[in-house]
Design an enzyme around this catalytic site. Structure first.
Site, PDB file in Angstrom:
ATOM      1  N   MET A   1      45.217  80.719  36.331  1.00  0.00           N
ATOM      2  CA  MET A   1      44.452  81.615  37.162  1.00  0.00           C
ATOM      3  C   MET A   1      44.514  82.974  36.501  1.00  0.00           C
ATOM      4  O   MET A   1      45.625  83.384  36.202  1.00  0.00           O
ATOM      5  CB  MET A   1      45.155  81.611  38.492  1.00  0.00           C
ATOM      6  CG  MET A   1      44.517  81.952  39.772  1.00  0.00           C
ATOM      7  SD  MET A   1      43.716  83.457  40.030  1.00  0.00           S
ATOM      8  CE  MET A   1      45.009  84.603  40.234  1.00  0.00           C
ATOM      9  N   PRO A   2      43.524  83.628  36.181  1.00  0.00           N
ATOM     10  CA  PRO A   2      42.109  83.372  36.419  1.00  0.00           C
ATOM     11  C   PRO A   2      41.562  82.209  35.580  1.00  0.00           C
ATOM     12  O   PRO A   2      42.091  81.893  34.529  1.00  0.00           O
ATOM     13  CB  PRO A   2      41.441  84.687  35.984  1.00  0.00           C
ATOM     14  CG  PRO A   2      42.514  85.697  35.869  1.00  0.00           C
ATOM     15  CD  PRO A   2      43.765  84.950  35.609  1.00  0.00           C
ATOM     16  N   LEU A   3      40.513  81.624  36.093  1.00  0.00           N
ATOM     17  CA  LEU A   3      39.786  80.578  35.387  1.00  0.00           C
ATOM     18  C   LEU A   3      38.587  81.234  34.709  1.00  0.00           C
ATOM     19  O   LEU A   3      37.780  81.883  35.373  1.00  0.00           O
ATOM     20  CB  LEU A   3      39.317  79.506  36.368  1.00  0.00           C
ATOM     21  CG  LEU A   3      38.359  78.452  35.842  1.00  0.00           C
ATOM     22  CD1 LEU A   3      38.994  77.633  34.726  1.00  0.00           C
ATOM     23  CD2 LEU A   3      37.896  77.549  36.974  1.00  0.00           C
ATOM     24  N   MET A  28      42.886  89.765  28.951  1.00  0.00           N
ATOM     25  CA  MET A  28      43.193  89.368  30.330  1.00  0.00           C
ATOM     26  C   MET A  28      44.656  89.651  30.661  1.00  0.00           C
ATOM     27  O   MET A  28      44.968  90.221  31.707  1.00  0.00           O
ATOM     28  CB  MET A  28      42.892  87.870  30.509  1.00  0.00           C
ATOM     29  CG  MET A  28      43.178  87.328  31.884  1.00  0.00           C
ATOM     30  SD  MET A  28      42.093  87.935  33.175  1.00  0.00           S
ATOM     31  CE  MET A  28      40.514  87.402  32.595  1.00  0.00           C
ATOM     32  N   THR A  72      36.769  83.374  37.587  1.00  0.00           N
ATOM     33  CA  THR A  72      37.157  83.141  38.973  1.00  0.00           C
ATOM     34  C   THR A  72      38.595  83.601  39.112  1.00  0.00           C
ATOM     35  O   THR A  72      39.474  83.168  38.361  1.00  0.00           O
ATOM     36  CB  THR A  72      37.022  81.648  39.338  1.00  0.00           C
ATOM     37  OG1 THR A  72      35.671  81.237  39.065  1.00  0.00           O
ATOM     38  CG2 THR A  72      37.351  81.405  40.790  1.00  0.00           C
TER      39      THR A  72
END
Length: 129
Positions: A1-3, A28, A72
Site C-alpha cells: 500500500m499504496p498500490l 513514494m 490507490t
C-alpha cells in the site's frame, strides 16, 4: 500500500520499465513515508491506438513516452502529494529521460477497511499493520 498502476505504450525494454518502477518507489518512500518493502506496482502496456492522453486544455503535447500513474492509497497530506508529483517528474526526467509533460498522476483515496494483504484479513483493522 499504496498500490501503483502504470499504463504506458508498449515498446520499452525490461530495464527501462524496472528503472521507472525503481524511481517511482524511491519517490513514494521519500514522500509518503511508506516502508521500503511496501511496494505494489503493476505495469500495463498498450498499443498506441489504445491510449488517448490529451492535455485537458493546458496547451502542451504528449509523446509516445506518456505514462499514467494511478495510485490507490490511504489519505495523504496535500503537501506530500504535491512534493510527490514534483519529485516524480524530476526523477523520471533525470534518470529515465521521460519529459515532465509525459507524466500524469491520479491518486484514488480509500480507507483502512479497503485493504486486505492476504489471508482474508483486513490487517489495518486487526492491528497487524
Amino acid at each position: 500500500m499504496p498500490l501503483i498502476k502504470l499504463d504506458m505504450m508498449e515498446g520499452r525494454t525490461e530495464n527501462e520499465i524496472k528503472q521507472i518502477l525503481d524511481v517511482t518507489h524511491d519517490v513514494m518512500v521519500r514522500n509518503f513515508h511508506v516502508p521500503e518493502r511496501d511496494r505494489y506496482q503493476i505495469v500495463s502496456q498498450h498499443k498506441p491506438f489504445e491510449m488517448i492522453i490529451q492535455d485537458t486544455g493546458l496547451g502542451f503535447e504528449r509523446s509516445e513516452n506518456v505514462i499514467i500513474f494511478t495510485i490507490t492509497s490511504r489519505e495523504r497530506k496535500q503537501e506530500h502529494k504535491q512534493k510527490f508529483y514534483q519529485e516524480l517528474t524530476e526523477e523520471l526526467e533525470a534518470r529515465c529521460g521521460i519529459a515532465p509533460n509525459d507524466v500524469m498522476v491520479s491518486i484514488v483515496i480509500n480507507g483502512d477497511d479497503d485493504w486486505s494483504f492476504g489471508f482474508g484479513e483486513a490487517q489495518f483493522l486487526t492491528g497487524k499493520l
